[in-house]
Scaffold this motif. Structure first.
Motif, mmCIF file in Angstrom:
data_model
loop_
_atom_site.group_PDB
_atom_site.id
_atom_site.type_symbol
_atom_site.label_atom_id
_atom_site.label_comp_id
_atom_site.label_asym_id
_atom_site.label_seq_id
_atom_site.Cartn_x
_atom_site.Cartn_y
_atom_site.Cartn_z
ATOM 1 N N ILE A 1 0.844 -1.193 0.000
ATOM 2 C CA ILE A 1 0.000 0.000 0.000
ATOM 3 C C ILE A 1 0.880 1.244 0.000
ATOM 4 C CG2 ILE A 1 -1.865 1.241 1.134
ATOM 5 C CD1 ILE A 1 -2.719 -1.498 0.227
ATOM 6 N N HIS B 1 0.852 5.123 0.166
ATOM 7 C CA HIS B 1 -0.139 6.098 0.620
ATOM 8 C C HIS B 1 0.530 7.262 1.328
ATOM 9 C CE1 HIS B 1 0.719 3.614 4.108
ATOM 10 N NE2 HIS B 1 0.223 4.561 4.879
ATOM 11 N N LYS C 1 -3.742 6.920 6.791
ATOM 12 C CA LYS C 1 -3.407 5.939 7.827
ATOM 13 C C LYS C 1 -4.563 5.663 8.780
ATOM 14 C CE LYS C 1 0.935 4.612 8.470
ATOM 15 N NZ LYS C 1 1.834 5.091 7.484
ATOM 16 N N LEU D 1 -6.920 3.350 7.044
ATOM 17 C CA LEU D 1 -6.364 2.008 6.847
ATOM 18 C C LEU D 1 -6.410 1.174 8.127
ATOM 19 C CD1 LEU D 1 -3.258 2.857 4.631
ATOM 20 C CD2 LEU D 1 -5.196 1.436 3.945
ATOM 21 N N TRP E 1 -4.901 -3.810 7.296
ATOM 22 C CA TRP E 1 -3.959 -3.277 8.282
ATOM 23 C C TRP E 1 -3.175 -4.383 8.981
ATOM 24 C CZ3 TRP E 1 -2.167 1.469 9.392
ATOM 25 C CH2 TRP E 1 -1.541 1.695 10.610
ATOM 26 N N ILE F 1 2.144 -2.671 4.762
ATOM 27 C CA ILE F 1 1.923 -1.275 5.136
ATOM 28 C C ILE F 1 3.080 -0.876 6.036
ATOM 29 C CG2 ILE F 1 0.388 0.339 6.326
ATOM 30 C CD1 ILE F 1 -1.954 -1.426 5.580
ATOM 31 N N LEU G 1 -11.534 2.588 -0.434
ATOM 32 C CA LEU G 1 -10.696 1.667 0.328
ATOM 33 C C LEU G 1 -11.515 0.540 0.954
ATOM 34 C CD1 LEU G 1 -8.063 3.930 2.145
ATOM 35 C CD2 LEU G 1 -7.604 2.032 0.576
ATOM 36 N N ASP H 1 -10.870 -3.324 0.378
ATOM 37 C CA ASP H 1 -10.588 -4.182 1.524
ATOM 38 C C ASP H 1 -11.483 -5.410 1.521
ATOM 39 O OD1 ASP H 1 -9.264 -4.599 4.174
ATOM 40 O OD2 ASP H 1 -11.322 -4.377 4.905
#
Length: 702
Positions: free
Chosen positions: A337, A339, A345, A348, A354, A361, A430, A434
């Motif tokens: 990821i 970003h 954050k 996420l 996560w 990440i 997102l 996900d």
């Protein structure tokens, strides 16, 4: 580097030496009845049938020396290491990435895979000429170390030395290569390693970490410090690749490394090893051949990338991106990821991404010996799906700009992975991404019973964050280390004690250079002892510290080892006083830290500090010293968002963890040794003679 003979390809363009070496190696391995390729097929098929489940001693103890591990689901919410080898010896696993891309509602681009020739490779500049040119390079030259690093990554330090040795007789080097390949099988494995050795993983870990000294002795290797297949020797690899060089210089070092890899003796050693009666030794041959081929693929990509124009990406970014593709670390991620932290954050952290073991990440990545540059590009090196979260602030981050430029290169110009996708996701999408990822993850990882269940990444790791130290205690540690350093030069307790009392405390000038080559010479050491006496000793003329009579040889050996960890002070980039505090802490206090098999990492906590306080506060001498000395364990930096610690002039390129919200690094089990307890233990743990005043100060503490 010295002048070179340039090899050109069609159209007069300088040829890609790594691609030529790849073709040469593929051809060489295909000869000799293709025994190495047959051994690869046996190992690959065995991995696919295997139901063995690894019991790791600690979260970072699992390695991937074959570059072929994946994960399997275990019960509810856990994973276990699993084998996922590709068909070909010269490919990376694709981890079913196409199934993921088909199921996600995102714009996706497939990267432009450029295959390398697999036919007969033209020899051109032979290895003998390359060895001569390497020997002309100056020791410590950054580009020389680039060459050594790529050779070590491909075949390990033991075989690297064979590649760098001129031929000394028909077959002599081939026999030497075969003998070196067998060395790991002659070493008794630690008990904690024995459970993970189905496909010679641990002998391979040894092969890629053991070094020999100039007199031929093997280096000492502590199994506890081999993190994800990387021992402390890998710290040097990452540091050299993260140094500032020019694109042309990096490419020239790559070309020399590639020519050195056309080593017939090492190939013959592999062929001989592949026919061994020892089943585990037989497996070492295809594993080394695989690492060698994949390294050359990554190098060939890097050679071409170094010729392209770049705006934001630096040479060290490209080098670390390619190097991450061939490091032996598990777990390998499927999604990375990219970003802007300030924008994405917090969103996420509420997604399954996560904490997924197959998603990279930055907040959940546990580096081994990587630099900060290496840690960032670890998120994407062999990640077959790179997701760019296109938030409004994405283009304002220099790291996002680098990631965007490099991923654009993969799509439009060249990639070494045959199956990689770059996806763009809007922040509002997102959640949908996900959900699609989670469905794919559950479907493709499978689930089965296993004797061990590891949590999804990140695992819990013990991270020690030393607290600020009282000024008097820092002065005591500094003087203790100075006493030991001086003794490494004078080599006698009586002589060292007299020297401190008569010259450094007595005010008599002493001619000659001081240890560590600091710009202040002996004046700096005098300041250390005078400051300590003023803070800790009632009688300024009576030394508060002495070496005991008969200071043991093993103690002297420890001091010499610590001295080797000190950087060159002649440049003025590090402070002697800070380094001495770190020297004594690592020498006396760090060995007392319990090893609970949850990882052993040091971190410098900069949260709440300012740049001015960092530079001037005497209570932070240990923290500054730990970031300047070559510690025996990885040292990280923890900061708050907006602190910009990277601009504080800290030496090196330590991994930086930036906290954007409380609890972001819940996987870090932060601990700190009690300063009061450490003070009371110092008189015994130091092995030094302390005056009554100093012992009293240690008892009282404060």
């Amino acid at each position: 580097m010295t002048a070179k003979k340039t090899m050109t390809g069609p159209g007069g363009q300088e040829r890609n030496e790594s691609a030529v070496s790849f073709a040469w190696l593929a051809d060489a391995l295909g000869a000799g009845s293709a025994v190495v390729l047959d051994r690869w097929a046996e190992a690959r098929d065995g991995m696919r049938r295997s139901r063995h489940r690894l019991v790791p001693a600690s979260p970072g103890s699992v390695s991937d020396p074959w570059l072929a591990r994946g994960v399997r689901g275990v019960g509810t919410g856990g994973v276990a290491p699993s084998w996922n080898p590709p068909d070909r010896i010269d490919e990376w696993p694709d981890h079913d990435v196409n199934a993921l891309v088909k199921g996600v509602p995102s714009t996706a681009w497939r990267t432009r895979h450029v295959s390398l020739p697999s036919g007969r490779g033209e020899g051109g500049c032979d290895a003998a000429d390359a060895v001569t040119r390497f020997q002309r390079m100056e020791a410590g030259d950054v580009l020389r170390e680039h060459v050594r690093t790529w050779l070590s990554c491909a075949v390990g330090p033991l075989l690297r030395d064979v590649m760098l040795t001129p031929e000394c007789g028909q077959g002599a080097l081939s026999e030497d290569a075969a003998a070196r390949l067998a060395i790991p099988r002659q070493i008794k494995l630690p008990a904690r390693w024995a459970a993970a050795n189905e496909f010679a993983e641990r002998p391979l870990d040894l092969l890629y970490n053991l070094e020999t000294s100039p007199d031929g002795r093997l280096s000492f290797l502590d199994a506890a410090d081999v993190r994800a297949g990387q021992g402390e020797v890998w710290r040097g690899y990452w540091a050299w690749l993260s140094a500032d060089v020019r694109f042309g210089e990096m490419a020239e070092a790559l070309r020399l490394a590639a020519r050195l890899m056309r080593s017939r003796p090492v190939v013959e050693g592999l062929l001989q090893t592949a026919d061994s009666d020892d089943p585990q030794l037989r497996m070492i041959a295809p594993a080394v051949a695989r690492r060698w081929l994949l390294t050359l693929k990554a190098m060939a990509w890097l050679e071409e990338a170094a010729r392209e124009p770049w705006t934001h990406v630096r040479p060290k970014d490209l080098a670390c991106f390619a190097f991450n593709a061939v490091k032996p670390a598990w777990r390998r991620r499927v999604v990375g990821i990219s970003h802007r932290s300030d924008d994405a954050k917090r969103a996420l952290r509420h997604l399954e991404l996560w904490s997924s073991s197959r998603c990279a990440i930055d907040a959940g990545y546990v580096p081994s010996w990587e630099t900060n540059t290496g840690m960032v590009w670890a998120l994407y090196g062999t990640t077959p799906a790179i997701v760019r979260v296109r938030s409004p602030g994405y283009g304002e981050s220099v790291w996002c700009l680098r990631e965007a430029e490099l991923t654009r290169h993969l799509v439009e110009r060249a990639d070494f992975l045959p199956e990689r996708w770059v996806l763009d996701v809007e922040p509002a999408d997102l959640g949908a991404f996900d959900a699609a990822y989670s469905a794919w993850d559950r479907e493709t990882r499978g689930s089965e019973a296993a004797p061990v269940v590891l949590p999804e990444f990140p695992p819990s790791c013990r991270v020690w964050t030393p607290s600020p130290m009282p000024v008097w205690e820092a002065a005591m540690l500094r003087a203790s280390a100075a006493l030991r350093v001086i003794n490494t030069m004078l080599a006698g307790a009586d002589l060292t004690n007299r020297f401190v009392a008569e010259f450094l405390l007595g005010g008599v000038e002493f001619p000659g250079p001081a240890p560590t080559a600091g710009p202040g010479g002996w004046r700096d050491y005098r300041t250390v002892f005078l400051r300590f006496q003023a803070l800790c000793a009632a009688d300024p003329a009576e030394p508060g510290l002495r070496l005991p009579q008969g200071y043991a040889a093993e103690q002297m050996a420890l001091d010499l080892d610590m001295l080797q960890r000190m950087p060159d002070l002649s440049t003025g980039t590090a402070d002697l006083g800070d380094l001495l505090v770190a020297f004594e802490f690592l020498r006396t206090e760090w060995p007392l830290v319990p090893d609970d098999h949850m990882g052993r990492f040091l971190a410098v906590d900069c949260r709440g500090l300012t740049r001015e306080r960092w530079a001037r506060d005497e209570r932070l001498a240990l923290q500054r010293g730990l970031l300047a000395i070559r510690a025996p364990v990885p040292v990280w930096i923890i900061q708050l968002a907006g602190q910009a610690v990277e601009d504080w002039g800290i030496p090196g390129d330590h991994p930086i963890f930036t906290e954007h919200f409380p609890g972001q690094f819940s996987w870090m089990l932060e601990g700190s040794l009690d300063r009061r307890g450490a003070q009371s233990l110092f008189p015994a743990s130091s092995g030094l003679e302390l005056s009554a005043d100093v012992r009293h100060r240690c008892r009282e503490g404060g």
